[in-house]
Write an enzyme that holds these catalytic residues in place. Sequence first.
Site, PDB file in Angstrom:
ATOM      1  N   GLU A  12       0.826  -1.212   0.000  1.00  0.00           N
ATOM      2  CA  GLU A  12       0.000   0.000   0.000  1.00  0.00           C
ATOM      3  C   GLU A  12       0.856   1.257   0.000  1.00  0.00           C
ATOM      4  O   GLU A  12       0.423   2.314  -0.429  1.00  0.00           O
ATOM      5  CB  GLU A  12      -0.881   0.024   1.247  1.00  0.00           C
ATOM      6  CG  GLU A  12      -1.889  -1.098   1.271  1.00  0.00           C
ATOM      7  CD  GLU A  12      -2.507  -1.252   2.655  1.00  0.00           C
ATOM      8  OE1 GLU A  12      -3.610  -1.777   2.712  1.00  0.00           O
ATOM      9  OE2 GLU A  12      -1.899  -0.867   3.659  1.00  0.00           O
ATOM     10  N   ASP A 217     -12.206  -7.774   2.402  1.00  0.00           N
ATOM     11  CA  ASP A 217     -12.795  -9.076   2.739  1.00  0.00           C
ATOM     12  C   ASP A 217     -14.047  -8.858   3.571  1.00  0.00           C
ATOM     13  O   ASP A 217     -14.327  -7.746   4.024  1.00  0.00           O
ATOM     14  CB  ASP A 217     -11.767  -9.925   3.510  1.00  0.00           C
ATOM     15  CG  ASP A 217     -11.335  -9.241   4.791  1.00  0.00           C
ATOM     16  OD1 ASP A 217     -12.024  -9.415   5.802  1.00  0.00           O
ATOM     17  OD2 ASP A 217     -10.317  -8.494   4.789  1.00  0.00           O
TER      18      ASP A 217
HETATM   19  N1  SAH Z   1      -2.089 -11.905   5.603  1.00  0.00           N
HETATM   20  C1  SAH Z   1      -1.400 -10.682   5.911  1.00  0.00           C
HETATM   21  C2  SAH Z   1      -1.829 -10.206   7.254  1.00  0.00           C
HETATM   22  C3  SAH Z   1      -2.730  -9.107   7.121  1.00  0.00           C
HETATM   23  S1  SAH Z   1      -3.310  -8.601   8.684  1.00  0.00           S
HETATM   24  C4  SAH Z   1       0.071 -10.896   5.898  1.00  0.00           C
HETATM   25  O1  SAH Z   1       0.483 -12.028   5.867  1.00  0.00           O
HETATM   26  O2  SAH Z   1       0.817  -9.904   5.912  1.00  0.00           O
HETATM   27  C5  SAH Z   1      -4.581  -7.628   8.177  1.00  0.00           C
HETATM   28  C6  SAH Z   1      -4.285  -6.206   7.813  1.00  0.00           C
HETATM   29  O3  SAH Z   1      -5.360  -5.743   7.046  1.00  0.00           O
HETATM   30  C7  SAH Z   1      -4.239  -5.303   9.019  1.00  0.00           C
HETATM   31  O4  SAH Z   1      -3.436  -4.193   8.741  1.00  0.00           O
HETATM   32  C8  SAH Z   1      -5.708  -4.905   9.215  1.00  0.00           C
HETATM   33  O5  SAH Z   1      -5.841  -3.557   9.610  1.00  0.00           O
HETATM   34  C9  SAH Z   1      -6.352  -5.120   7.852  1.00  0.00           C
HETATM   35  N2  SAH Z   1      -7.500  -6.041   7.771  1.00  0.00           N
HETATM   36  C10 SAH Z   1      -8.056  -6.430   6.604  1.00  0.00           C
HETATM   37  N3  SAH Z   1      -9.073  -7.280   6.808  1.00  0.00           N
HETATM   38  C11 SAH Z   1      -9.183  -7.442   8.145  1.00  0.00           C
HETATM   39  C12 SAH Z   1     -10.034  -8.239   8.961  1.00  0.00           C
HETATM   40  N4  SAH Z   1     -10.969  -9.030   8.443  1.00  0.00           N
HETATM   41  N5  SAH Z   1      -9.860  -8.188  10.299  1.00  0.00           N
HETATM   42  C13 SAH Z   1      -8.902  -7.397  10.830  1.00  0.00           C
HETATM   43  N6  SAH Z   1      -8.056  -6.640  10.097  1.00  0.00           N
HETATM   44  C14 SAH Z   1      -8.182  -6.648   8.756  1.00  0.00           C
END
Ligand code: SAH
Length: 251
Positions: A12, A217
């Site tokens: 991002e 999502d």
């Molecule tokens: N799979 C990713 C992890 C992402 S954590 C990796 O391996 O790097 C999720 C990130 O997206 C966080 O910054 C959070 O703010 C946001 N996010 C998106 N969907 C989310 C959800 N369902 N619950 C909590 N945070 C979410």
Amino acid sequence: MRLGIISALAEEQQGLVEAMERPQKRVHGMREYFLGKLWEIDAVCVLSRIGKVAAAMTATTLVEKFGVTHILFTGVAGAGDKSIKVGDIVVAESLVQHDMDASPLFPRFEVPLTGLTHFVPDHQLGMRLAAAATGFLQTELLEAVTEGERQQFKLDQPRVHRGLVASGDQFMNDRVHLQALNDALPGLVAVEMEGAAVAQVCYELGIPFGVIRTISDNANEDAATDFMRFVKSVAAQYAFYIIRRFCRDVV
Ligand code: SAH
């Protein structure tokens, strides 16, 4: 104005740093801060990494060490309500830390000794973000995201929502949990992991801030599917185009 722009994920942030004129990199507290001009605005871009503590530390450093006067958070989030779709954009009108619960000493969600459950972003910044997001969707979405990716993620006339964003140290991927949160927090539009922490820091330091999130999502069992693909091909584009519009408008 010296604008701090925080992103949670590298994809991002990348486009923004590339758009900076001669960025200077400063490393502090295990983070890289990029200082430079973004479309005429004096800006500092930084990756907070994930979670409330990481975000709070980053926001504090932006203010105390790098002298930013305003903060924006751009990132992705899970939908907080069934009416909100993947590819929609959410601009926070208020933020709550959904995993804060010091009851019975304090009401659920209240951050002890602030007297607050909800933190309110700067109205002007919120208006500008919403205007930038709406303008982007109306005029630039087709050039920003390829047709294949728009079809893949069913981006059919994405919309901009304003409302309550809930943050907690948890990736939300359980529809029962989400429903319980939605019931407890009227007006919930998105769940994520950083915004309300930045909001508390900005409230305590008196810094105007705004939070904008692209819905990646549905915060249910499917949440992790294609998450990184969405971030790369959709959310990163959204962030770049929207911040560009935001910066150009501000001048
Ligand atoms: N799979 C990713 C992890 C992402 S954590 C990796 O391996 O790097 C999720 C990130 O997206 C966080 O910054 C959070 O703010 C946001 N996010 C998106 N969907 C989310 C959800 N369902 N619950 C909590 N945070 C979410």
